[in-house]
Scaffold this motif. Structure first.
Motif, PDB file in Angstrom:
ATOM      1  N   GLY A  59      34.019  56.722  35.641  1.00 55.02           N
ATOM      2  CA  GLY A  59      32.938  55.687  35.718  1.00 55.02           C
ATOM      3  C   GLY A  59      33.970  54.553  34.424  1.00 55.02           C
ATOM      4  O   GLY A  59      32.870  53.784  33.992  1.00 55.02           O
ATOM      5  N   GLN A  60      34.742  54.808  34.229  1.00 58.09           N
ATOM      6  CA  GLN A  60      35.014  53.556  32.553  1.00 58.09           C
ATOM      7  C   GLN A  60      35.949  52.716  32.527  1.00 58.09           C
ATOM      8  O   GLN A  60      36.776  52.943  33.181  1.00 58.09           O
ATOM      9  N   PHE A  61      35.223  51.375  32.506  1.00 63.15           N
ATOM     10  CA  PHE A  61      36.593  50.079  32.727  1.00 63.15           C
ATOM     11  C   PHE A  61      35.915  49.307  31.398  1.00 63.15           C
ATOM     12  O   PHE A  61      34.543  49.426  30.849  1.00 63.15           O
ATOM     13  N   ASP A  62      36.773  48.351  31.397  1.00 59.66           N
ATOM     14  CA  ASP A  62      36.761  47.328  29.900  1.00 59.66           C
ATOM     15  C   ASP A  62      36.556  45.768  30.931  1.00 59.66           C
ATOM     16  O   ASP A  62      36.230  44.854  29.552  1.00 59.66           O
ATOM     17  N   THR A  63      37.313  45.560  31.427  1.00 60.22           N
ATOM     18  CA  THR A  63      38.030  44.267  32.405  1.00 60.22           C
ATOM     19  C   THR A  63      37.461  44.071  34.013  1.00 60.22           C
ATOM     20  O   THR A  63      38.024  45.134  34.528  1.00 60.22           O
ATOM     21  N   ILE A  64      37.128  43.416  34.339  1.00 63.13           N
ATOM     22  CA  ILE A  64      36.541  42.807  35.574  1.00 63.13           C
ATOM     23  C   ILE A  64      37.430  41.784  35.903  1.00 63.13           C
ATOM     24  O   ILE A  64      37.561  40.760  35.129  1.00 63.13           O
ATOM     25  N   GLU A  65      38.558  42.194  36.742  1.00 60.46           N
ATOM     26  CA  GLU A  65      39.709  41.044  36.683  1.00 60.46           C
ATOM     27  C   GLU A  65      39.713  40.421  38.201  1.00 60.46           C
ATOM     28  O   GLU A  65      39.379  41.485  39.781  1.00 60.46           O
ATOM     29  N   LEU A  66      39.456  39.284  38.373  1.00 58.63           N
ATOM     30  CA  LEU A  66      39.564  38.323  40.005  1.00 58.63           C
ATOM     31  C   LEU A  66      40.694  37.396  40.246  1.00 58.63           C
ATOM     32  O   LEU A  66      40.609  37.234  39.087  1.00 58.63           O
ATOM     33  N   ARG A  67      41.525  37.915  41.133  1.00 55.83           N
ATOM     34  CA  ARG A  67      42.886  37.667  41.264  1.00 55.83           C
ATOM     35  C   ARG A  67      43.259  36.508  42.800  1.00 55.83           C
ATOM     36  O   ARG A  67      41.716  37.453  43.684  1.00 55.83           O
ATOM     37  N   ASN A  68      43.119  35.958  43.058  1.00 61.55           N
ATOM     38  CA  ASN A  68      43.627  35.081  43.979  1.00 61.55           C
ATOM     39  C   ASN A  68      44.652  35.685  45.287  1.00 61.55           C
ATOM     40  O   ASN A  68      45.565  36.517  44.558  1.00 61.55           O
ATOM     41  N   ALA A  69      43.780  36.125  46.040  1.00 65.50           N
ATOM     42  CA  ALA A  69      44.432  37.353  47.031  1.00 65.50           C
ATOM     43  C   ALA A  69      45.227  36.565  48.230  1.00 65.50           C
ATOM     44  O   ALA A  69      45.780  37.278  49.236  1.00 65.50           O
ATOM     45  N   SER A  70      45.564  35.364  48.306  1.00 64.90           N
ATOM     46  CA  SER A  70      45.584  34.795  49.532  1.00 64.90           C
ATOM     47  C   SER A  70      47.862  33.757  48.709  1.00 64.90           C
ATOM     48  O   SER A  70      47.133  33.597  47.413  1.00 64.90           O
ATOM     49  N   ALA A  71      48.386  33.751  50.234  1.00 65.16           N
ATOM     50  CA  ALA A  71      49.283  31.986  49.639  1.00 65.16           C
ATOM     51  C   ALA A  71      48.987  30.784  49.049  1.00 65.16           C
ATOM     52  O   ALA A  71      49.717  30.187  48.879  1.00 65.16           O
ATOM     53  N   GLU A  72      47.018  30.661  49.450  1.00 66.94           N
ATOM     54  CA  GLU A  72      46.413  29.785  49.351  1.00 66.94           C
ATOM     55  C   GLU A  72      46.190  29.192  47.997  1.00 66.94           C
ATOM     56  O   GLU A  72      45.956  29.555  47.277  1.00 66.94           O
ATOM     57  N   SER A  73      45.853  28.002  47.219  1.00 71.18           N
ATOM     58  CA  SER A  73      45.592  27.865  46.378  1.00 71.18           C
ATOM     59  C   SER A  73      44.076  28.446  46.119  1.00 71.18           C
ATOM     60  O   SER A  73      43.453  27.956  47.204  1.00 71.18           O
ATOM     61  N   LEU A  74      43.770  28.569  45.160  1.00 68.97           N
ATOM     62  CA  LEU A  74      42.447  28.774  44.985  1.00 68.97           C
ATOM     63  C   LEU A  74      41.241  27.548  45.012  1.00 68.97           C
ATOM     64  O   LEU A  74      41.170  26.655  43.735  1.00 68.97           O
ATOM     65  N   GLU A  75      40.497  27.334  46.115  1.00 64.94           N
ATOM     66  CA  GLU A  75      39.282  26.357  45.791  1.00 64.94           C
ATOM     67  C   GLU A  75      38.235  27.120  45.002  1.00 64.94           C
ATOM     68  O   GLU A  75      38.254  28.125  44.841  1.00 64.94           O
ATOM     69  N   PRO A  76      37.865  25.807  44.283  1.00 59.24           N
ATOM     70  CA  PRO A  76      36.726  26.707  42.939  1.00 59.24           C
ATOM     71  C   PRO A  76      35.362  28.006  43.806  1.00 59.24           C
ATOM     72  O   PRO A  76      35.180  27.251  45.423  1.00 59.24           O
ATOM     73  N   PHE A  77      35.662  28.315  43.901  1.00 60.85           N
ATOM     74  CA  PHE A  77      33.788  29.717  44.460  1.00 60.85           C
ATOM     75  C   PHE A  77      33.169  30.168  42.298  1.00 60.85           C
ATOM     76  O   PHE A  77      33.409  29.741  41.584  1.00 60.85           O
ATOM     77  N   TYR A  78      32.257  30.486  42.900  1.00 61.68           N
ATOM     78  CA  TYR A  78      31.169  30.579  41.830  1.00 61.68           C
ATOM     79  C   TYR A  78      31.145  32.696  41.696  1.00 61.68           C
ATOM     80  O   TYR A  78      31.200  33.221  42.702  1.00 61.68           O
ATOM     81  N   VAL A  79      30.991  33.201  40.992  1.00 61.92           N
ATOM     82  CA  VAL A  79      30.111  34.845  40.449  1.00 61.92           C
ATOM     83  C   VAL A  79      28.952  35.000  39.893  1.00 61.92           C
ATOM     84  O   VAL A  79      28.837  33.726  38.819  1.00 61.92           O
ATOM     85  N   ASN A  80      28.451  35.407  40.304  1.00 62.76           N
ATOM     86  CA  ASN A  80      26.702  35.115  39.397  1.00 62.76           C
ATOM     87  C   ASN A  80      26.436  36.638  39.303  1.00 62.76           C
ATOM     88  O   ASN A  80      26.555  37.536  40.246  1.00 62.76           O
ATOM     89  N   PHE A  81      25.624  37.070  39.612  1.00 61.63           N
ATOM     90  CA  PHE A  81      24.968  37.841  39.286  1.00 61.63           C
ATOM     91  C   PHE A  81      25.819  39.728  39.202  1.00 61.63           C
ATOM     92  O   PHE A  81      26.265  40.273  40.181  1.00 61.63           O
ATOM     93  N   VAL A  82      26.309  39.470  37.733  1.00 60.81           N
ATOM     94  CA  VAL A  82      27.271  41.023  37.884  1.00 60.81           C
ATOM     95  C   VAL A  82      26.564  41.877  37.179  1.00 60.81           C
ATOM     96  O   VAL A  82      26.382  41.639  36.291  1.00 60.81           O
ATOM     97  N   ILE A  83      26.259  43.478  37.955  1.00 65.90           N
ATOM     98  CA  ILE A  83      25.603  44.031  37.021  1.00 65.90           C
ATOM     99  C   ILE A  83      26.410  45.448  37.794  1.00 65.90           C
ATOM    100  O   ILE A  83      27.126  45.684  39.512  1.00 65.90           O
ATOM    101  N   LEU A  84      25.873  46.581  36.747  1.00 63.77           N
ATOM    102  CA  LEU A  84      26.426  47.959  36.926  1.00 63.77           C
ATOM    103  C   LEU A  84      25.170  48.680  37.590  1.00 63.77           C
ATOM    104  O   LEU A  84      23.982  48.642  36.915  1.00 63.77           O
TER     105      LEU A  84
END
Length: 85
Positions: A59-84
């Motif tokens: 259960g050990q980590f210190d970073t959450i990494e989000l990356r574009n997973a498509s070949a298209e440019s990434l349009e704006p999106f939003y992340v909220n409520f990050v909880i363990l």
């Protein structure tokens, strides 16, 4: 605490259709497994990601990494409520 799940809310913004890979890191080491999150146009989506699916050891980590997973440019999106849990 012994966390088992990472929960996030993702909003696709005005266009949606984003594909974002999520993986976790501990220091300089990235865990080898990842999951893909998808943004929906104008909507919030709840993702409950089991840490075992991300191959997190002890259960050990210190970073959450989000990356574009498509070949298209990434349009704006939003992340909220990050909880363990």
């Amino acid at each position: 605490p012994d966390f088992k799940t990472l929960t996030l809310l993702v909003h696709g913004g005005p266009k949606g259709k984003q594909e974002v890979s999520l993986r976790l890191r501990l220091g300089e080491k990235a865990y080898e497994s990842q999951v893909t999150l998808k943004g929906l146009k104008g909507k919030w989506v709840r993702y409950d990601v089991p840490l075992k699916d991300l191959k997190v050891k002890d259960g050990q980590f210190d970073t959450i990494e989000l990356r574009n997973a498509s070949a298209e440019s990434l349009e704006p999106f939003y992340v909220n409520f990050v909880i363990l849990q």
